[in-house]
Scaffold this motif. Structure first.
Motif, PDB file in Angstrom:
ATOM      1  N   ASP A  34       0.797  -1.231   0.000  1.00  0.00           N
ATOM      2  CA  ASP A  34       0.000   0.000   0.000  1.00  0.00           C
ATOM      3  C   ASP A  34       0.826   1.276   0.000  1.00  0.00           C
ATOM      4  O   ASP A  34       0.264   2.366  -0.138  1.00  0.00           O
ATOM      5  N   CYS A  35       2.127   1.177   0.212  1.00  0.00           N
ATOM      6  CA  CYS A  35       2.959   2.381   0.327  1.00  0.00           C
ATOM      7  C   CYS A  35       2.940   3.189  -0.964  1.00  0.00           C
ATOM      8  O   CYS A  35       3.127   2.643  -2.041  1.00  0.00           O
ATOM      9  N   GLN A  36       2.720   4.493  -0.816  1.00  0.00           N
ATOM     10  CA  GLN A  36       2.633   5.380  -1.983  1.00  0.00           C
ATOM     11  C   GLN A  36       3.984   6.021  -2.287  1.00  0.00           C
ATOM     12  O   GLN A  36       4.219   6.494  -3.378  1.00  0.00           O
ATOM     13  N   ALA A 123       1.404  18.503   9.369  1.00  0.00           N
ATOM     14  CA  ALA A 123       1.050  18.375   7.949  1.00  0.00           C
ATOM     15  C   ALA A 123       1.728  17.216   7.211  1.00  0.00           C
ATOM     16  O   ALA A 123       2.395  17.415   6.183  1.00  0.00           O
ATOM     17  N   PRO A 124       1.565  15.988   7.705  1.00  0.00           N
ATOM     18  CA  PRO A 124       2.094  14.844   6.942  1.00  0.00           C
ATOM     19  C   PRO A 124       1.237  14.612   5.696  1.00  0.00           C
ATOM     20  O   PRO A 124       0.110  15.104   5.615  1.00  0.00           O
ATOM     21  N   LYS A 125       1.785  13.861   4.737  1.00  0.00           N
ATOM     22  CA  LYS A 125       1.031  13.538   3.514  1.00  0.00           C
ATOM     23  C   LYS A 125      -0.138  12.629   3.871  1.00  0.00           C
ATOM     24  O   LYS A 125      -1.258  12.790   3.395  1.00  0.00           O
ATOM     25  N   SER A 126       0.137  11.640   4.708  1.00  0.00           N
ATOM     26  CA  SER A 126      -0.912  10.720   5.158  1.00  0.00           C
ATOM     27  C   SER A 126      -0.478  10.074   6.469  1.00  0.00           C
ATOM     28  O   SER A 126       0.715  10.039   6.774  1.00  0.00           O
ATOM     29  N   VAL A 127      -1.465   9.605   7.223  1.00  0.00           N
ATOM     30  CA  VAL A 127      -1.165   8.897   8.476  1.00  0.00           C
ATOM     31  C   VAL A 127      -1.989   7.620   8.519  1.00  0.00           C
ATOM     32  O   VAL A 127      -3.211   7.651   8.352  1.00  0.00           O
ATOM     33  N   LYS A 128      -1.303   6.506   8.701  1.00  0.00           N
ATOM     34  CA  LYS A 128      -1.982   5.225   8.887  1.00  0.00           C
ATOM     35  C   LYS A 128      -1.441   4.599  10.152  1.00  0.00           C
ATOM     36  O   LYS A 128      -0.360   4.978  10.620  1.00  0.00           O
ATOM     37  N   MET A 129      -2.172   3.614  10.676  1.00  0.00           N
ATOM     38  CA  MET A 129      -1.697   2.954  11.887  1.00  0.00           C
ATOM     39  C   MET A 129      -1.697   1.447  11.713  1.00  0.00           C
ATOM     40  O   MET A 129      -2.648   0.883  11.174  1.00  0.00           O
ATOM     41  N   VAL A 130      -0.613   0.831  12.186  1.00  0.00           N
ATOM     42  CA  VAL A 130      -0.586  -0.632  12.284  1.00  0.00           C
ATOM     43  C   VAL A 130      -0.508  -0.979  13.762  1.00  0.00           C
ATOM     44  O   VAL A 130       0.328  -0.457  14.483  1.00  0.00           O
ATOM     45  N   SER A 131      -1.440  -1.823  14.211  1.00  0.00           N
ATOM     46  CA  SER A 131      -1.430  -2.237  15.612  1.00  0.00           C
ATOM     47  C   SER A 131      -1.413  -3.763  15.674  1.00  0.00           C
ATOM     48  O   SER A 131      -2.196  -4.419  14.992  1.00  0.00           O
ATOM     49  N   LEU A 132      -0.511  -4.299  16.477  1.00  0.00           N
ATOM     50  CA  LEU A 132      -0.445  -5.754  16.595  1.00  0.00           C
ATOM     51  C   LEU A 132      -1.776  -6.298  17.111  1.00  0.00           C
ATOM     52  O   LEU A 132      -2.265  -7.309  16.638  1.00  0.00           O
ATOM     53  N   LEU A 133      -2.358  -5.578  18.090  1.00  0.00           N
ATOM     54  CA  LEU A 133      -3.607  -6.055  18.713  1.00  0.00           C
ATOM     55  C   LEU A 133      -4.652  -4.958  18.700  1.00  0.00           C
ATOM     56  O   LEU A 133      -4.332  -3.775  18.745  1.00  0.00           O
ATOM     57  N   PHE A 134      -5.903  -5.374  18.664  1.00  0.00           N
ATOM     58  CA  PHE A 134      -7.017  -4.420  18.661  1.00  0.00           C
ATOM     59  C   PHE A 134      -8.157  -5.045  19.440  1.00  0.00           C
ATOM     60  O   PHE A 134      -8.492  -6.211  19.234  1.00  0.00           O
ATOM     61  N   LYS A 135      -8.729  -4.244  20.385  1.00  0.00           N
ATOM     62  CA  LYS A 135      -9.890  -4.708  21.156  1.00  0.00           C
ATOM     63  C   LYS A 135     -11.125  -3.949  20.659  1.00  0.00           C
ATOM     64  O   LYS A 135     -11.469  -2.913  21.212  1.00  0.00           O
ATOM     65  N   PRO A 136     -11.775  -4.436  19.587  1.00  0.00           N
ATOM     66  CA  PRO A 136     -12.886  -3.678  18.986  1.00  0.00           C
ATOM     67  C   PRO A 136     -14.004  -3.352  19.975  1.00  0.00           C
ATOM     68  O   PRO A 136     -14.615  -2.288  19.888  1.00  0.00           O
ATOM     69  N   ASP A 137     -14.263  -4.246  20.928  1.00  0.00           N
ATOM     70  CA  ASP A 137     -15.368  -4.004  21.873  1.00  0.00           C
ATOM     71  C   ASP A 137     -15.049  -2.924  22.905  1.00  0.00           C
ATOM     72  O   ASP A 137     -15.950  -2.464  23.612  1.00  0.00           O
ATOM     73  N   SER A 138     -13.773  -2.527  23.024  1.00  0.00           N
ATOM     74  CA  SER A 138     -13.380  -1.488  23.982  1.00  0.00           C
ATOM     75  C   SER A 138     -13.315  -0.110  23.349  1.00  0.00           C
ATOM     76  O   SER A 138     -13.184   0.888  24.053  1.00  0.00           O
ATOM     77  N   LEU A 139     -13.396  -0.062  22.028  1.00  0.00           N
ATOM     78  CA  LEU A 139     -13.195   1.206  21.317  1.00  0.00           C
ATOM     79  C   LEU A 139     -14.254   2.247  21.683  1.00  0.00           C
ATOM     80  O   LEU A 139     -15.445   1.992  21.548  1.00  0.00           O
ATOM     81  N   LYS A 140     -13.789   3.403  22.189  1.00  0.00           N
ATOM     82  CA  LYS A 140     -14.714   4.482  22.558  1.00  0.00           C
ATOM     83  C   LYS A 140     -14.554   5.695  21.658  1.00  0.00           C
ATOM     84  O   LYS A 140     -15.434   6.524  21.555  1.00  0.00           O
ATOM     85  N   GLN A 141     -13.364   5.809  21.052  1.00  0.00           N
ATOM     86  CA  GLN A 141     -13.062   6.981  20.220  1.00  0.00           C
ATOM     87  C   GLN A 141     -12.365   6.546  18.953  1.00  0.00           C
ATOM     88  O   GLN A 141     -11.612   5.584  18.967  1.00  0.00           O
ATOM     89  N   GLY A 142     -12.584   7.294  17.870  1.00  0.00           N
ATOM     90  CA  GLY A 142     -11.827   7.060  16.643  1.00  0.00           C
ATOM     91  C   GLY A 142     -12.241   5.801  15.914  1.00  0.00           C
ATOM     92  O   GLY A 142     -13.331   5.263  16.131  1.00  0.00           O
ATOM     93  N   THR A 143     -11.349   5.356  15.044  1.00  0.00           N
ATOM     94  CA  THR A 143     -11.667   4.226  14.171  1.00  0.00           C
ATOM     95  C   THR A 143     -10.658   3.090  14.391  1.00  0.00           C
ATOM     96  O   THR A 143      -9.663   3.274  15.064  1.00  0.00           O
ATOM     97  N   ALA A 144     -10.936   1.969  13.785  1.00  0.00           N
ATOM     98  CA  ALA A 144     -10.011   0.827  13.861  1.00  0.00           C
ATOM     99  C   ALA A 144      -8.707   1.187  13.149  1.00  0.00           C
ATOM    100  O   ALA A 144      -8.720   1.955  12.194  1.00  0.00           O
ATOM    101  N   PRO A 145      -7.583   0.629  13.608  1.00  0.00           N
ATOM    102  CA  PRO A 145      -6.328   0.856  12.886  1.00  0.00           C
ATOM    103  C   PRO A 145      -6.445   0.299  11.464  1.00  0.00           C
ATOM    104  O   PRO A 145      -7.188  -0.653  11.228  1.00  0.00           O
ATOM    105  N   GLU A 146      -5.718   0.902  10.521  1.00  0.00           N
ATOM    106  CA  GLU A 146      -5.763   0.447   9.124  1.00  0.00           C
ATOM    107  C   GLU A 146      -5.256  -0.988   9.001  1.00  0.00           C
ATOM    108  O   GLU A 146      -5.721  -1.750   8.149  1.00  0.00           O
ATOM    109  N   TYR A 147      -4.268  -1.344   9.820  1.00  0.00           N
ATOM    110  CA  TYR A 147      -3.709  -2.707   9.788  1.00  0.00           C
ATOM    111  C   TYR A 147      -3.742  -3.290  11.194  1.00  0.00           C
ATOM    112  O   TYR A 147      -3.277  -2.659  12.141  1.00  0.00           O
TER     113      TYR A 147
END
Ligand code: IMP
Ligand code: MG
Length: 181
Positions: A34-36, A123-147
């Motif tokens: 996906d890298c541009q 002012a970066p061109k783009s920002v993405k996040m990769v997270s080894l772990l994600f707890k979807p049921d705990s998410l209170k703010q924002g969106t899921a990491p891209e990876y």
């Protein structure tokens, strides 16, 4: 594999190093695909992500990429305080660059939201996040990491960089807090 005990609490084996390695290979391939740009900058969120970042970054063969570090803190013991402190700032210039944040885990999402807000100021061109772990049921703010390496239920885990009050980061595998029997 045996259970481990920290702060009087028992943790049982949860994700083995071999499974982590497999997901790291997949994530590295997806990120590279996906890298541009040829010189993205990886931003490892200390302290928890340092083990994952070291393994992931070595799987991403982009010779002109860079890695740097930022430090945030929101956890006390086994739960999020909801208050995020930046305790070590960013020195590199990220303006116009493709930024990939490397996180160990996204729980409430508070850290991720604050971090993205902070980075947008530069002012970066783009920002993405990769997270080894994600707890979807705990998410209170924002969106899921891209990876995401593993989506897990909202249970407290440690090892492979993840800590309990600073300890257990050196465990090669991931352990989960045992449910009361
Ligand atoms: P959030 O801001 O609530 O998403 O939490 C982000 C930070 O909390 C992560 O980067 C971790 O350092 C820490 N954290 C969240 N869940 C756990 C866990 O299960 N074990 C250890 N640390 C955790
Ligand atoms: Mg962390």
């Amino acid at each position: 594999m045996k259970n481990v005990v920290y702060q009087g609490m028992t943790f049982e084996p949860y994700i083995r190093r071999e499974e982590i390695n497999e997901q790291i290979k997949r994530l590295a391939a997806e990120i590279k695909r996906d890298c541009q740009s040829e010189n993205p900058i990886f931003l490892c969120v200390l302290n928890g992500a340092f083990v994952f970042a070291a393994d992931l970054y070595r799987e991403i063969d982009l010779p002109k990429s860079e890695i740097t570090f930022i430090r945030f803190k929101s956890y006390e013991g086994t739960s999020s305080t909801g208050d995020v402190k930046q305790v070590m700032g960013l020195v590199e210039d990220i303006s116009g660059r493709e930024v990939i944040i490397i996180e160990d885990i996204v729980d409430t999402g508070v850290t991720a939201v604050q971090l993205r807000k902070k980075l947008a100021e530069y002012a970066p061109k783009s920002v993405k996040m990769v997270s080894l772990l994600f707890k979807p049921d705990s998410l209170k703010q924002g969106t899921a990491p891209e990876y995401v390496g593993f989506s897990i239920p909202p249970r407290f885990i440690l090892g492979y960089g993840l800590d309990i009050d600073g300890m257990a980061r050196n465990l090669p595998d991931i352990y989960v807090l045992k449910k009361d029997e």
